[in-house]
Design a protein around this motif. Structure first.
Motif, short mmCIF file in Angstrom:
data_model
loop_
_atom_site.label_atom_id
_atom_site.label_comp_id
_atom_site.label_asym_id
_atom_site.label_seq_id
_atom_site.Cartn_x
_atom_site.Cartn_y
_atom_site.Cartn_z
N PRO A 15 0.76 -1.20 -0.04
CA PRO A 15 0.02 0.17 0.10
C PRO A 15 0.63 1.22 -0.07
N ARG A 23 -1.78 6.47 4.94
CA ARG A 23 -1.55 5.40 5.90
C ARG A 23 -2.87 4.97 6.43
N LEU A 24 -3.75 5.95 6.83
CA LEU A 24 -5.05 5.81 7.40
C LEU A 24 -5.68 4.72 6.68
N ALA A 26 -4.71 3.11 4.00
CA ALA A 26 -4.34 1.57 4.07
C ALA A 26 -4.65 0.94 5.18
N PHE A 27 -4.52 1.31 6.46
CA PHE A 27 -4.73 0.63 7.37
C PHE A 27 -6.37 0.49 7.52
#
Lengths: 394, 263
Positions: A15, A23-24, A26-27
């Motif tokens: 990702p 990041r968020l 992808a998380f």
């Protein structure tokens, strides 16, 4: 016999995680069990099988996904799709010295690393002398690892792996570091290891090593398996592909030089019994070379034809100066001259070669232009070197 | 069940991790081991000075037990708990090189940090209790084994939170910023500097839901008053803490294969 390692349809998407928002996101997709919406497809539907005692070389350009493949294999990362089975006591040398803590002494790190590799305290005590002997770094073992040279880190790392007696050894370009004698020591050990039914997964840019150590090879290209099979065949095809890619570039450069230079190579053609675009021949086949040179002032240029191995090592070269009258004008084209070189018994050993045609000025002093063609000599042999010398056992 | 819980767990490796952590955090200084005891005592004297001399704190239900023992007995388990969580939350991110290169059960990293912290503070705790005794407090040593068992339960709770926090921090880096004020808040909402009996009823009711309240009260009861009344909350703890740990471990393992993507 069940395979030691089996990968089925493995894909890996990394990702994008550069920005906090990415990041968020992808998380978020991870939490929802979805594939990352935006990311880099590093491995694409890779399947392979390795059986006990069958070593596999993994080749490919930088960024082809080789290291990611090894990480998936060892279980450092989970694939996005597909399944991984590995049923062997594995020692991975993804990076020698990974897991070494710079502030701790070599000895502490040996203890740590051997614990990671699954050695018990008692195993380690028994094998400690072997480790120290193999690493051969003397009193430095009590110094913090941050004072080590990169070569020493590699030696120590390899020594611990050797001591852990793995069933499956995974190495990633490890043998490229360290000095000559240590490299030889490692290769000797790996040879022994394979001899004793050990299994090796080797990532390397050295086709020589892959051919020497592995029976099978896998060529990764852009995350996909381009070719998978016999090590000799795969490595040769890989080199051929590499050459073909470079060729267009080379040709372009040669043409540019030809325009500005004086005497130029107009065309260079290889003819073999088998023919084809990239000539492929067997050791001892005939090869004929046709070169047409262009001369802007009508004077007869000197031609030169040479063969180099793919790494640039010269094999043989010959010049028209020593053979009077072999450069003949092309009928109807006043500025063109033709030479034809026949090599009736091309005793080259299997591998990838480049044939170079040069146009020199009539004095034979200056190379004005060069054109290259690659060809391949196919086959498997236990002979060494580049050329088969005429020989006889008595 | 037990087997799947310890999957990939390597006793020798874990011991190395713990020893390494202890050496890194506590024994790097020349007088490392001495500091282990001196530092907590210094901290205690600071608190004692501030609260008995400046704030003139009085604990109503402390009886003849002074403020310092009242504070010390609760403060050490809390320090171990809080420090363990704060340190271990970065355990994965701090070992990026190891985690992204070597295959091993990653949960051992935060667990080792928690364990090392508890071991060190456990020793400090004993030293403090000893000093309290020497200064005239009647420490109920007979209840010490029970207190140690509670400390193990507290360790398990810290492990559960550490597993969750350390894995979350890989994905959401802000955890490193959010966690310290959160722990400070937790510190002040736990009756460490005060007693539950000093609170208005409705606050005390809310605070009963704070698991740390239960721990702190138990430690005081055991070591200062020589009584053990875990109550229903104790039963709930015995069930809830291990359950939380198992859930947290499952969460951690579900995502550990993706750490490398985010490191």
């Amino acid at each position: 016999m069940t395979p030691l390692v089996r990968l089925a349809g493995v894909s890996k998407v990394y990702p994008r995680v550069h920005h906090p928002r990415e990041r968020l996101r992808a998380f978020g997709s991870l939490l929802l069990g979805r594939e990352p919406a935006r990311g880099a497809l590093v491995l694409n539907d890779v399947s392979l099988e390795v059986r006990r005692g069958q070593s596999l070389g993994i080749i490919g350009e930088n960024g082809a996904g080789k290291s990611t493949l090894l990480k998936v294999l060892t279980g450092v990362i989970e694939p996005t799709r597909g399944t991984v089975e590995c049923r062997a006591r594995t020692a991975a040398l993804l990076e020698l010295g990974a897991g070494f803590q710079p502030d701790f002494s070599g000895m502490d790190n040996v203890r740590m690393k051997s614990a990671i590799l699954g050695m018990s305290e008692r195993d380690l005590d028994q094998r400690l002398d072997d480790i120290l002997a193999f690493a051969d770094i003397g009193q430095y073992i009590h110094e913090p690892v941050k004072h080590y040279s990169s070569g020493m880190v590699v030696r120590l790392g390899f020594a611990v792996v050797v001591a852990s007696r793995p069933e499956l050894l995974i190495t990633d370009e490890v043998l490229a570091v360290g000095d000559e004698s240590f490299q030889k020591k490692c290769i000797r050990w790996i040879d022994d290891f394979i001899e004793n039914d050990g299994t090796l997964l080797l990532v390397s840019h050295s086709m020589y090593l892959v051919q020497k150590l592995c029976r099978h090879a896998l060529w990764l290209r852009g995350g996909r398996v381009e070719e998978y099979g016999d090590a000799h065949r795969v490595t040769q095809d890989y080199l051929a592909w590499h050459e073909a890619r470079n060729r267009a570039e080379e040709l372009h450069r040669a043409e540019e030089r030809g325009v500005h230079g004086h005497y130029a190579v107009h065309s260079l053609e290889l003819t073999t019994p088998s023919g084809g675009e990239t000539p492929v021949l067997a050791t001892g086949d005939a090869l004929s070379v046709d070169m047409v040179m262009r001369s802007p002032d009508g004077r007869v240029p000197v031609g030169m034809i040479g063969i180099v191995r793919v790494d640039g090592t010269p094999v043989y070269g010959v010049c028209t100066e020593d053979a009077a009258g072999c450069v003949r004008p092309v009928t109807g084209q006043e500025d063109q001259f033709h030479v034809c070189l026949e090599l009736p018994d091309l005793a080259l050993l299997p591998g990838q070669y480049t044939l170079r045609g040069h146009a020199l000025d009539p004095e034979g002093m200056r190379v004005c232009d060069t054109m290259e063609r690659t060809f391949r000599v196919r086959g498997e042999t236990r002979e060494f070197g580049m050329v088969r010398l005429a020989h006889r056992w008595r | 069940m037990a087997k799947s819980l310890t999957r990939g767990f390597d006793a020798a490796f874990f011991r190395h991790l713990v020893v390494r952590q202890v050496r890194q955090d506590y024994l790097e200084n020349l007088t490392g081991f001495a500091w282990l005891v001196i530092q907590p005592l210094l901290l205690l004297s600071v608190y004692a000075f501030v609260f008995t001399q400046i704030f003139k704190a009085r604990i109503s239900d402390a009886g003849e037990i002074g403020f310092v023992p009242f504070l010390a007995v609760a403060f050490w388990p809390w320090t171990a708990f809080s420090e363990a969580i704060l340190k271990s939350s970065g355990a994965i991110a701090n070992h990026a090189a190891l985690v992204s290169k070597v295959a091993f059960a990653n949960e051992q990293l935060p667990l080792a940090t928690v364990t090392a912290t508890f071991l060190m503070h456990g020793i400090g705790y004993l030293a403090v209790l000893l000093v309290l005794q020497l200064l005239g407090t009647d420490v109920h040593w007979l209840w010490l084994p029970v207190a140690l068992i509670l400390l193990v339960l507290l360790w398990l709770l810290a492990c559960a939170i550490a597993l969750f926090a350390s894995s979350l921090q890989v994905f959401v880096r802000d955890v490193a910023q959010i966690l310290p004020p959160l722990m400070t808040f937790w510190f002040f909402t736990t009756p460490i500097l005060y007693s539950v009996s000093m609170l208005p009823d409705f606050l005390a009711g809310i605070m009963a839901w704070n698991p740390m309240t239960w721990f702190v009260v138990q430690f005081r009861d055991l070591l200062l008053f020589g009584r053990f009344e875990p109550g229903l909350a104790g039963l709930a703890m015995i069930v809830a803490v291990p359950l939380l740990f198992v859930l947290s471990l499952a969460w951690f393992r579900k995502f550990s294969g993706h750490f490398e993507d985010f490191l």
